[in-house]
Design an enzyme around this catalytic site. Structure first.
Site, PDB file in Angstrom:
ATOM      1  N   HIS A  89       0.852  -1.190   0.000  1.00 43.77           N
ATOM      2  CA  HIS A  89       0.000   0.000   0.000  1.00 43.77           C
ATOM      3  C   HIS A  89       0.883   1.233   0.000  1.00 43.77           C
ATOM      4  CE1 HIS A  89      -3.425   2.593   0.810  1.00 43.77           C
ATOM      5  NE2 HIS A  89      -2.640   3.243   1.641  1.00 43.77           N
ATOM      6  N   ASP A 148     -15.354   2.861   6.777  1.00 46.26           N
ATOM      7  CA  ASP A 148     -14.296   3.776   6.336  1.00 46.26           C
ATOM      8  C   ASP A 148     -14.781   4.641   5.183  1.00 46.26           C
ATOM      9  OD1 ASP A 148     -11.518   4.797   6.142  1.00 46.26           O
ATOM     10  OD2 ASP A 148     -11.673   3.881   4.166  1.00 46.26           O
ATOM     11  N   ARG A 166     -14.876  13.035   6.813  1.00 47.11           N
ATOM     12  CA  ARG A 166     -13.622  13.697   7.212  1.00 47.11           C
ATOM     13  C   ARG A 166     -13.154  14.664   6.137  1.00 47.11           C
ATOM     14  NH1 ARG A 166      -9.917   8.929   7.625  1.00 47.11           N
ATOM     15  NH2 ARG A 166      -8.319  10.484   8.002  1.00 47.11           N
ATOM     16  N   SER A 173      -8.047   4.057   8.999  1.00 44.42           N
ATOM     17  CA  SER A 173      -8.626   4.050   7.653  1.00 44.42           C
ATOM     18  C   SER A 173      -7.807   3.144   6.729  1.00 44.42           C
ATOM     19  CB  SER A 173      -8.650   5.487   7.127  1.00 44.42           C
ATOM     20  OG  SER A 173      -8.941   5.520   5.761  1.00 44.42           O
ATOM     21  N   LYS A 218      -8.684  -1.196   5.699  1.00 42.25           N
ATOM     22  CA  LYS A 218      -8.831  -1.638   4.297  1.00 42.25           C
ATOM     23  C   LYS A 218      -7.820  -2.731   3.963  1.00 42.25           C
ATOM     24  CE  LYS A 218      -8.661   2.626   2.695  1.00 42.25           C
ATOM     25  NZ  LYS A 218      -9.116   3.987   2.879  1.00 42.25           N
TER      26      LYS A 218
HETATM   27  N1  URA Z   1      -5.662   7.258   2.812  1.00 46.44           N
HETATM   28  C1  URA Z   1      -6.695   6.580   3.349  1.00 46.44           C
HETATM   29  O1  URA Z   1      -7.103   5.549   2.824  1.00 46.44           O
HETATM   30  N2  URA Z   1      -7.251   7.047   4.486  1.00 46.44           N
HETATM   31  C2  URA Z   1      -6.855   8.170   5.101  1.00 46.44           C
HETATM   32  O2  URA Z   1      -7.396   8.524   6.104  1.00 46.44           O
HETATM   33  C3  URA Z   1      -5.787   8.869   4.511  1.00 46.44           C
HETATM   34  C4  URA Z   1      -5.209   8.392   3.369  1.00 46.44           C
END
Ligand code: URA
Length: 433
Positions: free
Chosen positions: A82, A161, A168, A183, A187
């Site tokens: 990621h 999320d 947010r 977050s 994932k």
């Molecule tokens: N990327 C994400 O997936 N979530 C965040 O909160 C910030 C960056």
């Protein structure tokens, strides 16, 4: 339990219990807790923070808010990467073939770009025929047969999320360490891979502008991943300068193919080699030196490039574009930006460079915008290079000639000049194990 009490508790600096955190996420996901209360809670977290334990419970609750992917059939071989997002970051296109040619199983869901950062799914869609949607069975079968499949986010993964991130975004609560950590990690954990390498970008083109903030985020994410039984590592890499020379979807596909053919530039190759070596160390249980050698050999032998063609073709794409770049989407307008003065380029505001590329059509300003796959920028010079007045600094590619002037002006504003040769940029700051 009442949400108003939990907002008050966090507002006053209290520590929420596991049950309270699960109540919030469960209620918000189901729609029982309205957006205005969730926004107030996010702001309280923004100011008061969360303990490591609260962050871990929040991550777990968000991961369980929807479906999770079961990759247990691949044992310890499943591996994911990621990136926290950057400009010119085409590393997945390079890593996926390397790692899968060395036995890793990459069942990867990737995102689309928004703002100045690009998304892997957009890059892949610039390849004619490439399918970014597969059924669950097709996805798994391709990973089984080829070792890699990369699709867009699908299914009902981490709905908490999705909802919270959207809130947010419009309530100035994105920049909160526990909220970013939960977050991203919710994932990644829901996506099921046993091993995960996090590429945490640092600098003017990244979310995290300072090494201190990036290190904290990386340490939190690694700790949470490990607490959830996964093999996790984070690489802190430089995003104070665009990665590689190409920015823009089809242009980045071309650059990725060039790297796997032994060409391309050293910074991109260096970051990819480091990420790939860490991935195969984790999923194969190899030691560092052996992993590095295997990654080097996979590229030098052409095996990784052959694997790239196999992957793209398996997913319906025309793999011949990886050797004949004229078959990729082409821009009708090309425009060279010339150096306005002699000097060393000592800094690039990388976010601005990404925005200059978006203006040409390569990125989205809003989620609804469509992308021009051919648009973007190819750099001829970057931080650390010397230019004489009139030298080509970059070439802009677009199908919107009207965007050229604004894009060129933004690109030039992104550059800082010096009479002195700047110190070379550090590529990798650290690896959090
Ligand atoms: N990327 C994400 O997936 N979530 C965040 O909160 C910030 C960056």
């Amino acid at each position: 339990m009442r949400m108003v009490d939990l907002i008050e508790k966090k507002r006053d600096g209290g520590v929420l219990s596991d049950e309270e955190i699960r109540f919030i996420i469960d209620g918000f996901t189901k729609g029982d807790i309205p957006d205005y209360q969730m926004s107030a809670w996010a702001m309280a977290v923004f100011y008061k923070g969360m303990t490591d334990h609260e962050t871990a419970v929040l991550t777990d609750a968000m991961m369980r808010s929807g479906d999770t992917i079961d990759l247990s059939r691949f044992g310890t071989k499943s591996v994911d990467k990621h990136s926290t997002g950057g400009v010119g970051d085409k590393t997945t296109l390079i890593l996926a073939p390397i790692v899968s040619s060395l036995g890793g199983k990459m069942a990867k869901m990737s995102g689309r770009g928004l703002g100045h950062t690009g998304g892997t799914v957009d890059k892949l869609e610039s390849i004619p025929g490439y399918k970014t949607t597969l059924s669950a069975e097709e996805f798994m079968q391709q990973v089984e047969d080829v070792g890699v499949a990369v699709i867009g986010q699908s299914g009902n993964l981490t709905p908490a999320d999705k909802k919270l991130y959207a809130l947010r975004d419009v309530t100035a609560t994105v920049d909160s360490l526990p909220l970013i950590t939960s977050s991203i990690m919710s994932k990644k954990l829901a996506a099921g891979s046993h091993s995960i390498v996090l590429d945490v970008k640092v600098g003017s083109g990244a979310f995290m502008k300072t090494l201190g903030d990036a290190r904290k985020l990386a340490e939190n994410m690694v700790a949470i991943g490990k607490a959830c039984g996964r093999n996790v590592r984070a690489v802190l890499s430089n995003m104070d300068v665009p990665l590689g020379m190409a920015i823009g979807n089809a242009l980045e596909v071309q650059e990725a193919a060039e790297i796997l053919q032994g060409r391309g530039c050293d910074d991109l190759r260096g970051v990819c080699m480091t990420l790939a070596a860490n991935m195969v160390e984790l999923c194969n249980g190899w030691d560092e030196a052996f992993a590095k050698q295997q990654v080097h050999d996979a590229v030098a032998s052409g095996r990784a490039f052959a694997q790239m063609k196999r992957w793209i073709a398996a997913q319906g794409g025309d793999a011949s574009v990886l050797e004949d770049f004229s078959k990729l989407p082409q821009a009708s307008v090309r425009h060279e930006i010339l150096a306005p003065q002699d000097g060393w380029i000592c800094r690039m505001d990388t976010q601005k460079v990404g925005e200059a590329s978006s203006l040409l059509g390569a990125g989205r300003m809003t989620k609804e915008d469509t992308i021009d796959f051919a648009a973007g920028i190819v750099l001829s010079k970057k931080t650390g290079d010397y230019a004489k007045k009139g030298d080509v600094l970059a070439t802009l590619y677009t199908n919107k000639a009207a965007s050229l002037a604004e894009s060129e002006a933004m690109f030039l504003r992104a550059l800082s000049w010096s009479e002195e040769k700047p110190e070379p940029e550090t590529l990798i700051f650290d690896i959090i194990r």
